[in-house]
Design a protein around this motif. Structure first.
Motif, short mmCIF file in Angstrom:
data_model
loop_
_atom_site.label_atom_id
_atom_site.label_comp_id
_atom_site.label_asym_id
_atom_site.label_seq_id
_atom_site.Cartn_x
_atom_site.Cartn_y
_atom_site.Cartn_z
N PHE A 294 79.25 -43.26 93.53
CA PHE A 294 79.23 -41.81 93.79
C PHE A 294 80.34 -41.43 94.77
CE2 PHE A 294 77.74 -38.14 96.22
CZ PHE A 294 77.43 -37.25 95.21
N VAL A 295 80.45 -42.24 95.83
CA VAL A 295 81.48 -41.99 96.84
C VAL A 295 82.87 -42.08 96.20
CG1 VAL A 295 82.57 -42.87 98.94
CG2 VAL A 295 80.08 -42.77 98.77
N ASN A 296 83.08 -43.11 95.40
CA ASN A 296 84.38 -43.28 94.75
C ASN A 296 84.68 -42.12 93.81
OD1 ASN A 296 85.05 -45.58 96.11
ND2 ASN A 296 84.35 -46.98 94.51
N GLY A 297 83.65 -41.67 93.11
CA GLY A 297 83.82 -40.52 92.22
C GLY A 297 84.26 -39.28 92.98
N MET A 298 83.64 -39.07 94.16
CA MET A 298 84.02 -37.93 94.98
C MET A 298 85.46 -38.07 95.47
SD MET A 298 80.96 -36.37 97.27
CE MET A 298 81.07 -37.59 98.58
N LYS A 299 85.80 -39.30 95.86
CA LYS A 299 87.17 -39.54 96.35
C LYS A 299 88.21 -39.29 95.26
CE LYS A 299 86.21 -42.69 100.15
NZ LYS A 299 86.11 -44.10 100.54
N GLN A 300 87.89 -39.72 94.03
CA GLN A 300 88.80 -39.50 92.90
C GLN A 300 89.03 -38.01 92.70
OE1 GLN A 300 90.25 -41.85 91.21
NE2 GLN A 300 88.95 -43.67 91.01
N LYS A 301 87.93 -37.25 92.83
CA LYS A 301 88.00 -35.81 92.63
C LYS A 301 88.89 -35.17 93.71
CE LYS A 301 84.38 -32.52 91.89
NZ LYS A 301 82.92 -32.38 91.85
N ILE A 302 88.66 -35.58 94.95
CA ILE A 302 89.47 -35.06 96.07
C ILE A 302 90.93 -35.43 95.87
CG2 ILE A 302 89.90 -35.27 98.55
CD1 ILE A 302 86.82 -35.75 98.85
N LEU A 303 91.15 -36.68 95.43
CA LEU A 303 92.50 -37.17 95.22
C LEU A 303 93.24 -36.31 94.18
CD1 LEU A 303 94.37 -39.46 96.15
CD2 LEU A 303 93.55 -40.83 94.24
N ARG A 304 92.55 -36.01 93.09
CA ARG A 304 93.17 -35.18 92.05
C ARG A 304 93.54 -33.80 92.60
NH1 ARG A 304 89.47 -37.64 88.57
NH2 ARG A 304 87.97 -35.95 88.77
N LYS A 305 92.64 -33.23 93.40
CA LYS A 305 92.90 -31.91 93.99
C LYS A 305 94.10 -31.96 94.93
CE LYS A 305 88.52 -29.45 93.87
NZ LYS A 305 87.26 -29.31 94.59
N LEU A 306 94.13 -33.00 95.78
CA LEU A 306 95.23 -33.13 96.74
C LEU A 306 96.56 -33.31 96.03
CD1 LEU A 306 93.66 -35.49 99.46
CD2 LEU A 306 94.21 -33.07 99.71
N LYS A 307 96.55 -34.09 94.94
CA LYS A 307 97.79 -34.34 94.21
C LYS A 307 98.31 -33.07 93.55
CE LYS A 307 97.83 -39.27 93.29
NZ LYS A 307 97.51 -40.35 92.34
N SER A 308 97.39 -32.28 92.97
CA SER A 308 97.86 -31.06 92.33
C SER A 308 98.31 -30.06 93.39
CB SER A 308 96.81 -30.48 91.39
OG SER A 308 95.82 -29.81 92.10
N ARG A 309 97.66 -30.10 94.57
CA ARG A 309 98.07 -29.25 95.70
C ARG A 309 99.49 -29.64 96.14
NH1 ARG A 309 96.48 -24.37 97.31
NH2 ARG A 309 98.45 -23.96 98.34
N LEU A 310 99.71 -30.95 96.24
CA LEU A 310 101.02 -31.45 96.68
C LEU A 310 102.11 -31.02 95.69
CD1 LEU A 310 102.76 -33.20 98.59
CD2 LEU A 310 102.16 -35.18 97.18
N GLU A 311 101.80 -31.17 94.41
CA GLU A 311 102.76 -30.78 93.38
C GLU A 311 103.10 -29.29 93.51
OE1 GLU A 311 101.57 -32.33 89.50
OE2 GLU A 311 102.84 -30.75 88.63
N TYR A 312 102.07 -28.49 93.74
CA TYR A 312 102.25 -27.04 93.91
C TYR A 312 103.15 -26.75 95.11
CZ TYR A 312 100.90 -22.13 94.56
OH TYR A 312 100.91 -20.77 94.70
#
Ligand code: ZN
Length: 170
Positions: A91-109
């Protein structure tokens, strides 16, 4: 009992799924082999219905599991609940993956845009494209827009992404 997940992480998840009462419940479950809803209610002082509701929320996210057996005297089914540490970790890893995806798209933006701001705290940042539309005046207050340096924010995002990637691979 839990080796893979820290108490702090467990408490955070319990808080998200069940609030203060969820934290109270998870703190009892993590220290026992198995426990019934009635026992949990007694130990935590939380109403039985509320305990059951929160347990099922945990169950739906695979944080806890239950085993059912028949009471010899009453003939009724009794459920014993316990924590599933491996699934808590998933569950924790799933949450981290989700946060990671958000951060990466934020960075790209952040990397793909130029930003402008009027200097007023109550006004949002404007992208170059938006600033063009208003001839570089703030669409909210009308003040002239100045370019914004987002290097620090980009640094922060890159550091955070590195951190989480490290945790996920480690
Ligand atoms: Zn403004």
């Amino acid at each position: 009992m839990i080796s893979s997940v820290s108490d702090e992480t467990l408490n955070q998840i319990a808080m998200i799924l069940g609030g203060e009462e969820g934290v109270g419940i998870i703190n009892v479950i993590k220290d026992v082999e198995e426990i019934t809803v009635e026992e949990l209610a007694e130990v935590t002082g939380i109403q039985i219905n509320e305990v059951r509701k929160i347990l099922y929320r945990f169950y739906n996210h695979s944080l806890v599991t239950s085993r059912r057996f028949r009471d010899k005297e009453t003939g009724w089914f009794i459920f014993q609940w316990r924590l599933q540490p491996e699934l808590v970790e998933a569950f924790v890893n799933g949450m981290k993956q989700k946060i990671l995806r958000k951060l990466k798209s934020r960075l790209e933006y952040e990397l793909n845009h130029e930003f402008y701001h009027c200097g007023n705290n109550t006004c949002p940042r404007i992208t170059f494209e938006e600033a063009m539309d208003t001839v570089f005046n703030c669409p909210h207050c009308g003040e002239p827009l100045k370019p914004v340096n987002n290097d620090l924010y980009v640094d922060f995002l890159e550091r955070k992404i590195g951190e989480i990637e490290g945790e996920l691979s480690g």
